[in-house]
Design a protein around this motif. Structure first.
Motif: not given
Ligand SMILES: [Mg+2]
Length: 122
Positions: A46-51, A72-77
């Motif tokens: 889901s984080e990758i999808s957000e990225a 930021v989303e890659l960092a979340d992933a």
């Molecule tokens: Mg995120």
């Protein structure tokens, strides 16, 4: 390389401890629990999808407003990957370098083979 392996594994420990301290690895009674691995993998996805959505729309992040949403989303992933890896006792730092070395030997990763018909285009 060894210091990078240690740094990666230290970061994984930090990510996991943040999740533990946040209560994600305990039930409602405060008892440590295991988590559904499929759910954890889907959360990483889901984080990758957000990225991807951030990249597609060229968006800035809404929390770290000076950073792109993609970054930021890659960092979340990565945070989620590190949390999961540490929960399983993986030596992710070592495995990353081991896999990088292995990938250099792969015929399907060589440019001349990738350019052939049926080769990997991306
Ligand atoms: Mg995120």
């Amino acid at each position: 390389m060894e210091k990078n392996i240690i740094a990666i594994n230290e970061c994984a420990k930090e990510c996991h401890m943040a999740a533990v301290n946040g209560g994600w690895w305990h039930d409602d009674n405060g008892v440590k629990k295991d988590r559904n691995v499929g759910e954890l993998l889907c959360l990483i996805h889901s984080e990758i999808s957000e990225a991807m959505e951030g990249a597609r729309k060229d968006l800035m992040d809404t929390h770290l407003k000076h950073k792109t949403m993609m970054e930021v989303e890659l960092a979340d992933a990565m945070i989620r990957i590190f949390d999961l890896a540490e929960s399983r006792g993986f030596n992710l730092g070592e495995t990353i370098y081991e896999k990088l070395a292995y990938n250099k030997t792969r015929a399907d990763h060589k440019i001349e083979n990738r350019l052939k018909k049926g080769g990997k285009k991306f």
